[in-house]
Design a protein around this motif. Sequence first.
Motif, mmCIF file in Angstrom:
data_model
loop_
_atom_site.group_PDB
_atom_site.id
_atom_site.type_symbol
_atom_site.label_atom_id
_atom_site.label_comp_id
_atom_site.label_asym_id
_atom_site.label_seq_id
_atom_site.Cartn_x
_atom_site.Cartn_y
_atom_site.Cartn_z
ATOM 1 N N PHE A 139 -2.560 11.679 -8.538
ATOM 2 C CA PHE A 139 -3.787 10.983 -8.100
ATOM 3 C C PHE A 139 -4.908 10.897 -9.065
ATOM 4 O O PHE A 139 -5.649 9.959 -8.749
ATOM 5 N N ASN B 114 -5.133 7.260 4.616
ATOM 6 C CA ASN B 114 -5.512 6.076 4.004
ATOM 7 C C ASN B 114 -6.429 6.092 2.998
ATOM 8 O O ASN B 114 -7.599 6.308 3.372
ATOM 9 N N GLU C 170 10.604 15.389 0.257
ATOM 10 C CA GLU C 170 10.033 14.048 0.196
ATOM 11 C C GLU C 170 11.120 13.125 0.833
ATOM 12 O O GLU C 170 10.403 12.268 1.631
ATOM 13 N N MET D 88 -4.317 2.856 -0.124
ATOM 14 C CA MET D 88 -2.953 3.490 -0.544
ATOM 15 C C MET D 88 -2.462 4.456 0.838
ATOM 16 O O MET D 88 -3.598 5.166 1.286
ATOM 17 N N THR D 89 -1.591 3.963 1.459
ATOM 18 C CA THR D 89 -1.081 5.101 2.519
ATOM 19 C C THR D 89 -0.423 6.151 2.073
ATOM 20 O O THR D 89 0.658 6.154 1.207
ATOM 21 N N VAL D 90 -0.877 7.234 2.151
ATOM 22 C CA VAL D 90 -0.262 8.766 2.015
ATOM 23 C C VAL D 90 0.216 9.380 2.971
ATOM 24 O O VAL D 90 -0.780 9.930 3.953
ATOM 25 N N LEU E 200 -4.108 17.295 -1.830
ATOM 26 C CA LEU E 200 -3.084 16.110 -2.126
ATOM 27 C C LEU E 200 -2.288 16.299 -3.355
ATOM 28 O O LEU E 200 -1.176 16.330 -3.425
ATOM 29 N N PHE F 269 1.614 17.476 -3.844
ATOM 30 C CA PHE F 269 2.282 16.366 -4.764
ATOM 31 C C PHE F 269 3.155 17.265 -5.697
ATOM 32 O O PHE F 269 4.255 16.983 -5.991
ATOM 33 N N ASN G 20 0.706 -1.042 -0.097
ATOM 34 C CA ASN G 20 -0.147 -0.049 -0.097
ATOM 35 C C ASN G 20 0.895 1.371 0.060
ATOM 36 O O ASN G 20 0.334 2.368 0.406
ATOM 37 N N ASP G 21 2.093 1.191 -0.587
ATOM 38 C CA ASP G 21 2.924 2.334 -0.574
ATOM 39 C C ASP G 21 2.462 3.373 -1.346
ATOM 40 O O ASP G 21 1.803 3.197 -2.337
ATOM 41 N N ARG G 22 2.735 4.629 -1.014
ATOM 42 C CA ARG G 22 2.153 5.859 -1.867
ATOM 43 C C ARG G 22 2.840 5.510 -3.485
ATOM 44 O O ARG G 22 2.032 5.945 -4.412
ATOM 45 N N TYR H 265 -0.732 0.566 -8.373
ATOM 46 C CA TYR H 265 -1.657 1.660 -8.350
ATOM 47 C C TYR H 265 -1.934 2.254 -9.469
ATOM 48 O O TYR H 265 -3.248 2.837 -9.968
#
Length: 724
Positions: free
Chosen positions: A501, A568, A557, A587-589, A545, A549, A396-398, A403
């Motif tokens: 995103f 999440n 970063e 996804m963990t952000v 977000l 980003f 679940n990494d950003r 994804y």
Amino acid sequence: MKSKESYFSISLPMFKENLRRFWPISAVGFLLYFFSGIFPLLMSYDNLRPMAGYISNMLVNQNPMFVILNLTMPVITAVMLFAYLHQQASVTSLHAMPFTRAKLFNTYFLSGTVLVLLPMIASGIILLAMAKPVYDENIIGGSVDVSVMTDYFARGDILEWMLQSVIILLFIYVISVFAGMVCGNSSMHAAAALGFNFLVPALYVTIVVYCSMLLYGYNGESELAETTVILTPFLKSLAGEGMFGIKATLGYVIAILAITAISALLYNKRKFEKAGESLVFRFMIPIISYLIAYFGMSLLGFYFREIAEIEKQDIYMFGGFAAGTLIFFVIGRMIVLKTPRVFNKSTLKNLGIYAVIAAVFITSLMCDLTGFEKRVPDFHDVKTAGITIFAEGYENDRFAAHYFKWEDGVNALLTRDVSAFFRDEENIETVAELHREILSNKEAFKDLQVAEGGRDFEIAYDMKAGTDLRRTYSVPLKFYSKSDALAKLFESREFKKHFSFYNIKAKRFSSVTISEAQAVGGMFELATLHESNAGKEIKDIIACLEKDFQARTYSQEVSGVRRYCVLNLGIVENNRDDNGNEIVSYMTVPVLQSDKNTIKWLRDNGYSPLLEITADMIDHVEVRIDGVDNSFADVSDPSQIADLLSTCKESTNSANGIYELTFYMNAKGKQFAANVVNAASAYSSGEIDASKTDEVQLFDGSLSAEMIYYYDADDAPEFIKKLF
């Protein structure tokens, strides 16, 4: 016509006689197939739904008895059928009969083929007659459309199992026959049949290990298991992947035909007076001796390296190579010559030859005679370049690759092994520059795989010529965080566009869960926005977000500075589960302190009282240097504490020289911690809206309200350095 009769004809009477003599092999095989596969299904035939998993395993050759039969049936059949070659009397009498060698080989080979395949084919025919729709009872529902469910007992699956089994059995059988052609007695034949069936995978595994140890950047271990199992159909079936695929099947068939032809040729060249000896061809004596010495040398060398201290690994490894060579070469000579009397000039000569071959092999790797380590492609020859440095490796990494949408034509190599790819020529050249920079630091980086403070870094190139080039390195975190090339890639338009995103390869965002960022001893979930009642809010926070980003720099970063909070994101995938329900992944952000738009949204919507720690909540900060005794100092000045809260790190870029900071909360801070814990508890139980802190009862005081953060030795504030 004569040629056809000579090379492909068989003796029908002898074929029938072989079946009459050796039919118990097939009979026992069929009984084992029947009682381990068919009989359990007959016992439950009225209701096979509970047997769905059992049937599924059986039809991909995962049934333990099927695994044993696939390996042993062909070996036993080949050893028993060709046992006449290993006895002087039988081989002489049989070849005195009016048959050509080709006809004898064909007859016995075909006899064995029938004996090996008949039990499986008979079992398959019975299974085809028994087949009926079977669905897993755990996924059946009254309102579910059965047409979308999986039939575990379909005739097509049975036919696929039969085809797979034919390939497995024939592959092992022809190798076992080959072993019989070069061996002079049945015991050696049986041992060689088993050994030869696993020879190629074993050679591949050891060579990969050698390359991984001795070639800087070699990454064959990432595909070791996948490539090893495909080398033989037996191992591939153990992986439980079902049918082999067209390419693999074609390769196995070609191998079966080639090994059969070689065995037939050896049969015609075999000297029958050598029956009873270990090996009947002189060229096989050094080959078997060298193989035994190679595996023995490798085994001891690898083992000694593993048990040695880091700085002595090479010395122990080469000592193991030398000891393994001497011990196992002598053992190999004793086996192939059937005598302990092998200490002579011939053995010494062959040992010298093997030692030279082994030395050349190991030296060529250590000195990189092929130029493997220095090979960096010109950006004009690269179609796509990829790196893994931005992904932590978590599902679940950003920046996890799965994804995001991949552009058409991107090599599957990249989508599997890297998280970021680049097609812009300037970015490809930047990747190549980064590659060359790592190579220039080889001496400093090469031991990081066994030291603290390193991080895996993979580079992959999809070449315009249709090939690929991949390398894996360990780089220090400090290099990773200070790299100008990585900063350029991260801030490039290509990278930002891909990891947007709005480039998620899913239908929509279904939820956003807001979590405190481990400030009070754990990551507490405080609230969740659902699309059913907060659809606009979800769109707004995604927009924030995205703005943050796109504006984020690489230094922000990788700074490691304490996060503001963690979000999440629930992502609805395009496919559905077996029940027809939507699949949601997460996804963990992390929200960084520099993400101004997202932080403003959270503040505007009332979440900041549970997310923001301020200096007036801290009583004092205890500072110590990690690993240094009696290195303690306190910071209590509010302005300095505020500075520490805004710059302290959750992680560090160093393996040593770290400042560890323990923040001790005062009464107000403890109240904050209490609010967080109680709010999370109330939220999880569904009692209240966790964003309304005035509805949260006071914490009972059992929580130790402390926070621990860090600085590297070179980025700590000056007032921290002056404390020591």
